[in-house]
Design a protein around this motif. Sequence first.
Motif, PDB file in Angstrom:
ATOM      1  N   ARG A 198      15.524  -5.393  49.296  1.00 33.61           N
ATOM      2  CA  ARG A 198      15.783  -5.459  47.856  1.00 33.61           C
ATOM      3  C   ARG A 198      15.676  -4.061  47.243  1.00 33.61           C
ATOM      4  N   GLY A 199      14.672  -3.290  47.638  1.00 33.56           N
ATOM      5  CA  GLY A 199      14.519  -1.932  47.114  1.00 33.56           C
ATOM      6  C   GLY A 199      15.699  -1.050  47.474  1.00 33.56           C
ATOM      7  N   LEU A 200      16.195  -1.183  48.708  1.00 32.01           N
ATOM      8  CA  LEU A 200      17.351  -0.395  49.137  1.00 32.01           C
ATOM      9  C   LEU A 200      18.595  -0.776  48.341  1.00 32.01           C
ATOM     10  N   LEU A 201      18.775  -2.065  48.104  1.00 36.62           N
ATOM     11  CA  LEU A 201      19.914  -2.512  47.293  1.00 36.62           C
ATOM     12  C   LEU A 201      19.815  -1.977  45.866  1.00 36.62           C
ATOM     13  N   TRP A 202      18.609  -1.971  45.315  1.00 35.32           N
ATOM     14  CA  TRP A 202      18.419  -1.410  43.978  1.00 35.32           C
ATOM     15  C   TRP A 202      18.748   0.077  43.966  1.00 35.32           C
ATOM     16  N   ILE A 203      18.315   0.805  44.980  1.00 36.29           N
ATOM     17  CA  ILE A 203      18.601   2.249  45.046  1.00 36.29           C
ATOM     18  C   ILE A 203      20.108   2.487  45.088  1.00 36.29           C
ATOM     19  N   ILE A 204      20.809   1.732  45.911  1.00 34.15           N
ATOM     20  CA  ILE A 204      22.261   1.887  46.020  1.00 34.15           C
ATOM     21  C   ILE A 204      22.945   1.531  44.698  1.00 34.15           C
ATOM     22  N   ALA A 205      22.561   0.411  44.103  1.00 35.00           N
ATOM     23  CA  ALA A 205      23.189  -0.015  42.843  1.00 35.00           C
ATOM     24  C   ALA A 205      22.897   0.958  41.706  1.00 35.00           C
ATOM     25  N   LEU A 206      21.649   1.389  41.592  1.00 33.55           N
ATOM     26  CA  LEU A 206      21.297   2.340  40.532  1.00 33.55           C
ATOM     27  C   LEU A 206      22.014   3.670  40.729  1.00 33.55           C
ATOM     28  N   GLY A 207      22.053   4.148  41.966  1.00 28.23           N
ATOM     29  CA  GLY A 207      22.726   5.412  42.246  1.00 28.23           C
ATOM     30  C   GLY A 207      24.216   5.346  41.949  1.00 28.23           C
ATOM     31  N   ALA A 208      24.860   4.276  42.384  1.00 29.40           N
ATOM     32  CA  ALA A 208      26.306   4.128  42.152  1.00 29.40           C
ATOM     33  C   ALA A 208      26.620   4.002  40.662  1.00 29.40           C
ATOM     34  N   THR A 209      25.808   3.244  39.955  1.00 34.38           N
ATOM     35  CA  THR A 209      26.029   3.081  38.510  1.00 34.38           C
ATOM     36  C   THR A 209      25.814   4.397  37.778  1.00 34.38           C
ATOM     37  N   THR A 210      24.815   5.147  38.190  1.00 31.32           N
ATOM     38  CA  THR A 210      24.539   6.438  37.561  1.00 31.32           C
ATOM     39  C   THR A 210      25.677   7.427  37.784  1.00 31.32           C
ATOM     40  N   VAL A 211      26.173   7.498  39.008  1.00 33.75           N
ATOM     41  CA  VAL A 211      27.300   8.398  39.302  1.00 33.75           C
ATOM     42  C   VAL A 211      28.535   7.969  38.519  1.00 33.75           C
ATOM     43  N   ALA A 266      32.262   9.030  34.173  1.00 36.50           N
ATOM     44  CA  ALA A 266      32.960   8.485  33.013  1.00 36.50           C
ATOM     45  C   ALA A 266      32.660   9.285  31.748  1.00 36.50           C
ATOM     46  N   LEU A 267      31.435   9.756  31.607  1.00 37.99           N
ATOM     47  CA  LEU A 267      31.051  10.439  30.377  1.00 37.99           C
ATOM     48  C   LEU A 267      31.176  11.964  30.447  1.00 37.99           C
ATOM     49  N   LEU A 268      30.924  12.543  31.608  1.00 43.36           N
ATOM     50  CA  LEU A 268      30.925  14.010  31.703  1.00 43.36           C
ATOM     51  C   LEU A 268      31.946  14.570  32.686  1.00 43.36           C
ATOM     52  N   GLY A 269      32.300  13.810  33.692  1.00 43.49           N
ATOM     53  CA  GLY A 269      33.116  14.339  34.782  1.00 43.49           C
ATOM     54  C   GLY A 269      34.509  14.793  34.398  1.00 43.49           C
ATOM     55  N   TRP A 270      35.062  14.214  33.373  1.00 42.91           N
ATOM     56  CA  TRP A 270      36.431  14.537  32.980  1.00 42.91           C
ATOM     57  C   TRP A 270      36.520  15.747  32.055  1.00 42.91           C
ATOM     58  N   ASP A 271      35.427  16.173  31.469  1.00 37.57           N
ATOM     59  CA  ASP A 271      35.444  17.230  30.448  1.00 37.57           C
ATOM     60  C   ASP A 271      34.883  18.523  31.034  1.00 37.57           C
ATOM     61  N   GLN A 272      35.751  19.379  31.510  1.00 38.80           N
ATOM     62  CA  GLN A 272      35.317  20.635  32.125  1.00 38.80           C
ATOM     63  C   GLN A 272      35.778  21.871  31.352  1.00 38.80           C
ATOM     64  N   ARG A 273      36.429  21.658  30.221  1.00 40.24           N
ATOM     65  CA  ARG A 273      36.972  22.780  29.449  1.00 40.24           C
ATOM     66  C   ARG A 273      36.024  23.150  28.318  1.00 40.24           C
ATOM     67  N   GLU A 302      30.287  17.385  24.551  1.00 40.41           N
ATOM     68  CA  GLU A 302      29.922  17.089  23.165  1.00 40.41           C
ATOM     69  C   GLU A 302      28.593  16.336  23.182  1.00 40.41           C
ATOM     70  N   ALA A 303      27.932  16.322  22.050  1.00 34.49           N
ATOM     71  CA  ALA A 303      26.628  15.651  21.962  1.00 34.49           C
ATOM     72  C   ALA A 303      26.723  14.178  22.324  1.00 34.49           C
ATOM     73  N   TRP A 304      27.778  13.495  21.896  1.00 31.37           N
ATOM     74  CA  TRP A 304      27.892  12.057  22.168  1.00 31.37           C
ATOM     75  C   TRP A 304      27.954  11.766  23.654  1.00 31.37           C
ATOM     76  N   GLN A 305      28.522  12.689  24.447  1.00 35.87           N
ATOM     77  CA  GLN A 305      28.611  12.482  25.889  1.00 35.87           C
ATOM     78  C   GLN A 305      27.222  12.524  26.532  1.00 35.87           C
ATOM     79  N   ILE A 306      26.427  13.506  26.146  1.00 35.50           N
ATOM     80  CA  ILE A 306      25.077  13.650  26.702  1.00 35.50           C
ATOM     81  C   ILE A 306      24.196  12.497  26.244  1.00 35.50           C
ATOM     82  N   ILE A 307      24.284  12.149  24.970  1.00 34.29           N
ATOM     83  CA  ILE A 307      23.489  11.030  24.435  1.00 34.29           C
ATOM     84  C   ILE A 307      23.881   9.732  25.143  1.00 34.29           C
ATOM     85  N   GLY A 308      25.164   9.511  25.330  1.00 36.29           N
ATOM     86  CA  GLY A 308      25.626   8.312  26.014  1.00 36.29           C
ATOM     87  C   GLY A 308      25.093   8.212  27.432  1.00 36.29           C
TER      88      GLY A 308
END
Length: 133
Positions: A10-23, A28-35, A50-56
């Motif tokens: 269960r702990g390993l599944l949580w680690i995988i799910a949390l890691g995948a969701t975080t990435v 989605a919030l930061l990866g597309w904005d490099q300019r 932008e601030a909204w991206q970091i806050i999100g």
Amino acid sequence: MEATTPGRSRGLLWIIALGATTVAAYLALLGWDQRKDLDVVTGNETGPYEAWQIIGLGLVVAALAFLAGRKHQVLSAVVALPLALTAAFAVIAVSSPEPGFWPIGALLLALGSAAATTLVAVIGRSTASHRPA
């Protein structure tokens, strides 16, 4: 060979799910904005975020840490969230045209996110029932 316990699985599944969701949230919030943005009046560069991206992203990670804590998965959160955030940051930073001081940023992100994740997950754990879910 050692048998896998349900708690360990269960702990390993949580680690995988949390890691995948975080990435996914990071991309989605930061990866597309490099300019970086240039203010034509002052000549100052800002960004790329932008601030909204970091806050999100902060809200998503905090919600994941709190949920994991409520489900008695504090250690899974403390392992997965900072590692996923730091890895996503490092991959994008290394591939940018101006890598600069990214190792310092990665270290600060790892330490700060580990501290914040621990705090929020423990708060979530304190609000949970006393029976493991």
